[in-house]
Scaffold this active site. Structure first.
Site, PDB file in Angstrom:
ATOM      1  N   HIS A   1       1.019  -1.105  -0.023  1.00  0.00           N
ATOM      2  CA  HIS A   1      -0.051  -0.509   0.148  1.00  0.00           C
ATOM      3  C   HIS A   1       0.683   1.329   0.101  1.00  0.00           C
ATOM      4  O   HIS A   1       2.032   0.981   0.730  1.00  0.00           O
ATOM      5  CB  HIS A   1      -0.956   0.055   0.608  1.00  0.00           C
ATOM      6  CG  HIS A   1      -0.623   0.176   2.613  1.00  0.00           C
ATOM      7  ND1 HIS A   1      -0.388   0.774   3.129  1.00  0.00           N
ATOM      8  CD2 HIS A   1      -0.573  -0.942   3.382  1.00  0.00           C
ATOM      9  CE1 HIS A   1       0.150   0.941   4.307  1.00  0.00           C
ATOM     10  NE2 HIS A   1       0.192  -0.509   4.476  1.00  0.00           N
TER      11      HIS A   1
ATOM     12  N   ASP B   1       0.105   4.426   1.254  1.00  0.00           N
ATOM     13  CA  ASP B   1      -0.304   5.571   2.159  1.00  0.00           C
ATOM     14  C   ASP B   1       0.587   5.443   3.205  1.00  0.00           C
ATOM     15  O   ASP B   1       0.873   3.802   3.816  1.00  0.00           O
ATOM     16  CB  ASP B   1      -2.573   5.072   2.405  1.00  0.00           C
ATOM     17  CG  ASP B   1      -2.069   3.947   3.224  1.00  0.00           C
ATOM     18  OD1 ASP B   1      -2.061   3.157   1.805  1.00  0.00           O
ATOM     19  OD2 ASP B   1      -3.152   4.103   4.055  1.00  0.00           O
TER      20      ASP B   1
ATOM     21  N   ASP C   1       5.915   1.632   6.668  1.00  0.00           N
ATOM     22  CA  ASP C   1       5.199   0.725   6.617  1.00  0.00           C
ATOM     23  C   ASP C   1       4.088   1.558   5.410  1.00  0.00           C
ATOM     24  O   ASP C   1       3.218   2.304   6.384  1.00  0.00           O
ATOM     25  CB  ASP C   1       3.620   0.681   7.917  1.00  0.00           C
ATOM     26  CG  ASP C   1       2.262   0.147   7.449  1.00  0.00           C
ATOM     27  OD1 ASP C   1       1.992  -0.045   7.017  1.00  0.00           O
ATOM     28  OD2 ASP C   1       1.565   0.194   9.103  1.00  0.00           O
TER      29      ASP C   1
ATOM     30  N   GLU D   1      -5.154   1.255   2.711  1.00  0.00           N
ATOM     31  CA  GLU D   1      -5.409   1.310   3.510  1.00  0.00           C
ATOM     32  C   GLU D   1      -5.162   1.278   5.454  1.00  0.00           C
ATOM     33  O   GLU D   1      -6.091   0.497   5.667  1.00  0.00           O
ATOM     34  CB  GLU D   1      -3.489   0.096   3.180  1.00  0.00           C
ATOM     35  CG  GLU D   1      -3.633  -1.599   3.578  1.00  0.00           C
ATOM     36  CD  GLU D   1      -3.518  -1.554   5.438  1.00  0.00           C
ATOM     37  OE1 GLU D   1      -3.839  -2.541   5.796  1.00  0.00           O
ATOM     38  OE2 GLU D   1      -2.715  -0.784   5.963  1.00  0.00           O
TER      39      GLU D   1
ATOM     40  N   HIS E   1       3.438   2.940  13.106  1.00  0.00           N
ATOM     41  CA  HIS E   1       2.495   4.504  12.740  1.00  0.00           C
ATOM     42  C   HIS E   1       2.600   5.377  13.899  1.00  0.00           C
ATOM     43  O   HIS E   1       2.155   5.750  15.387  1.00  0.00           O
ATOM     44  CB  HIS E   1       1.173   3.661  13.896  1.00  0.00           C
ATOM     45  CG  HIS E   1       0.696   2.873  12.179  1.00  0.00           C
ATOM     46  ND1 HIS E   1      -0.924   2.250  12.423  1.00  0.00           N
ATOM     47  CD2 HIS E   1       1.092   1.811  11.536  1.00  0.00           C
ATOM     48  CE1 HIS E   1      -0.671   1.640  11.603  1.00  0.00           C
ATOM     49  NE2 HIS E   1       0.073   2.058  10.594  1.00  0.00           N
TER      50      HIS E   1
HETATM   51 ZN    ZN Z   1       0.428  -1.947   5.969  1.00  0.00          ZN
END
Ligand code: ZN
Length: 422
Positions: A90, A92, A152, A186, A392
């Site tokens: 992904h 984003d 990520d 995502e 995150h």
């Molecule tokens: Zn991810």
């Protein structure tokens, strides 16, 4: 000395890092309240860059569609009919931490100590990050401390790009037809919403979006969201005797009656599900509780939701003039039931990991992936590691050696798809 899982991984490391550093500098943070797809224009900017790079690799059909999906095909070599396998990551990054102005820093040959980052007083302390302990001697990439890194899932994007470029440059290496997709949004649960499974045309796919090196996941939570709305009776407090029914107080009682020692994210692990109240809002007149309900087992998930409903109905039911609305919305299914009927999808991935010298780690994911929805939509899609940690957050990090290993696993996955099991 940095330790690579193989000569192949070592040969791919430089390119994987170079791509990764380029992609993380583009701000692709998803927006929590999207007004279109993709939710932010930065994702289109990265999508355009990738289409250009795929074209340079020699892929003729690389395109970016209006919803922000990049797709491309690396056809099999030779004339024999070959399976078609998808590779997905992904574009984003999470809205949970700042994502503008990401400045990747490479800490060469990690010495095992605390890594202090220049901004925000951010530190990576191996005492608090068990995954870092095993990385002595490897090259660790971090942000500068006041943004997330974006491993990520730009690590997944960089690893797929590196593997595909390697395969395109080496037509003598065995491979199936590879379909590549880079998806938007995502992180806000919308990565699969505009995904055209039929046009993608693969019989199965892999998301490269996991964490620890060696991870292979074919099981996710089933997720649902509960929205409890309470209407009280609001009366001026000076004249309220016997009339006022305070919705905010009823909401608080419902939350207080949920079990404190079990069924919450902070008291569960492994295969246990939970009820997580993530937002309470309101006033005397009206109040709302929002919660997510999770379990690997659909019957248990239904039982958790029933418990929440029963508490809400009992508490609100004690006030005959109050009103209750209980809404339960499915979010994503456990992918396992869609992957179990095609066991070769996981078996071949296990062989690819072993070919890279890795023992597959098979923990279920305490969350969902794009693959949860894609599997339900007819594209069985387990998840492979991408190598990032502390997702995150401003402490997000990844080892260059793990990124190289992931790219090498993708090259081996291509070979295993067209090599009979031995
Ligand atoms: Zn991810």
């Amino acid at each position: 000395m940095p330790t690579f899982t193989s000569d192949l991984a070592e040969s791919l490391a430089g390119e994987a890092l170079e791509r990764f550093e380029r992609y993380v500098r583009i701000d692709t943070q998803a927006a929590r309240e999207p007004t279109g797809s993709p939710s932010t224009p930065g994702q289109l900017a990265l999508g355009r860059l990738l289409v250009g790079e795929l074209t340079e690799i020699g892929i003729a059909d690389a395109t970016l569609d209006d919803n922000g999906y990049v797709t491309a095909t690396l056809p099999a070599t030779g004339d024999a009919p070959m399976p078609t396998v998808g590779l997905i990551a992904h574009l984003d990054v999470s809205p949970d931490a700042p994502a503008e102005g990401v400045e990747p820093l490479v800490h060469l040959s990690y010495d095992g100590g605390v890594i202090g980052l220049p901004n925000g007083g951010t530190v990576l302390d191996p005492a608090a990050m068990p995954a870092l302990v095993g990385k002595v001697g490897e090259d660790i990439v971090t942000s500068s401390g006041d943004t997330l890194l974006g491993a990520d899932d730009k690590a997944g994007v960089a690893e797929i790009m590196t593997a595909v470029a390697h395969l395109a440059a080496h037509p003598e290496l065995p491979r199936p037809n590879l379909r590549i997709a880079f998806t938007p949004d995502e992180e806000i649960g919308l990565g699969a919403s505009h995904f055209d499974v039929e046009a993608f045309g693969a019989s199965c796919a892999y998301t490269i979006d996991g964490s620890t090196i060696g991870e292979l996941q074919d099981e996710t939570f089933t997720g649902a969201e509960a929205i409890i709305t309470i209407e009280g009776v609001d009366v001026h407090p000076g004249f309220a005797t016997g009339k006022l029914v305070n919705a905010a107080r009823l909401a608080s009682r419902i939350v207080a009656e949920l079990p404190a020692d079990r069924l919450s994210p902070e008291t569960t692990s492994g295969r246990d599900g939970f009820i997580h109240v993530y937002e309470v809002s309101g006033n005397a007149a009206t109040a709302q509780i929002r919660a997510i309900v999770r379990d690997f087992d659909d019957d248990l998930l239904a039982a958790h939701a029933a418990l929440l409903r029963e508490i809400a109905e009992r508490v609100v039911g004690e006030e005959p003039t109050a009103k209750l609305e209980f809404e339960l919305n499915p979010q994503y299914p456990n992918m396992r039931r869609y992957i179990d009927p095609v066991p070769e999808v996981v078996e071949i991935a296990e062989r690819a990991l072993r070919a890279e010298g890795l023992e597959p780690i098979r923990n279920p994911i305490r969350g969902g992936t794009d693959g949860s929805m894609l599997s339900a939509m007819g594209l069985p899609t387990p998840n492979l590691f991408a190598g990032g940690h502390e997702f995150h957050s401003v402490r997000e990090w990844i080892s260059v050696q793990d990124m190289a290993a992931a790219a090498a696993v993708i090259v081996r996955l291509a070979a295993e798809w067209v090599t009979p099991a031995g």
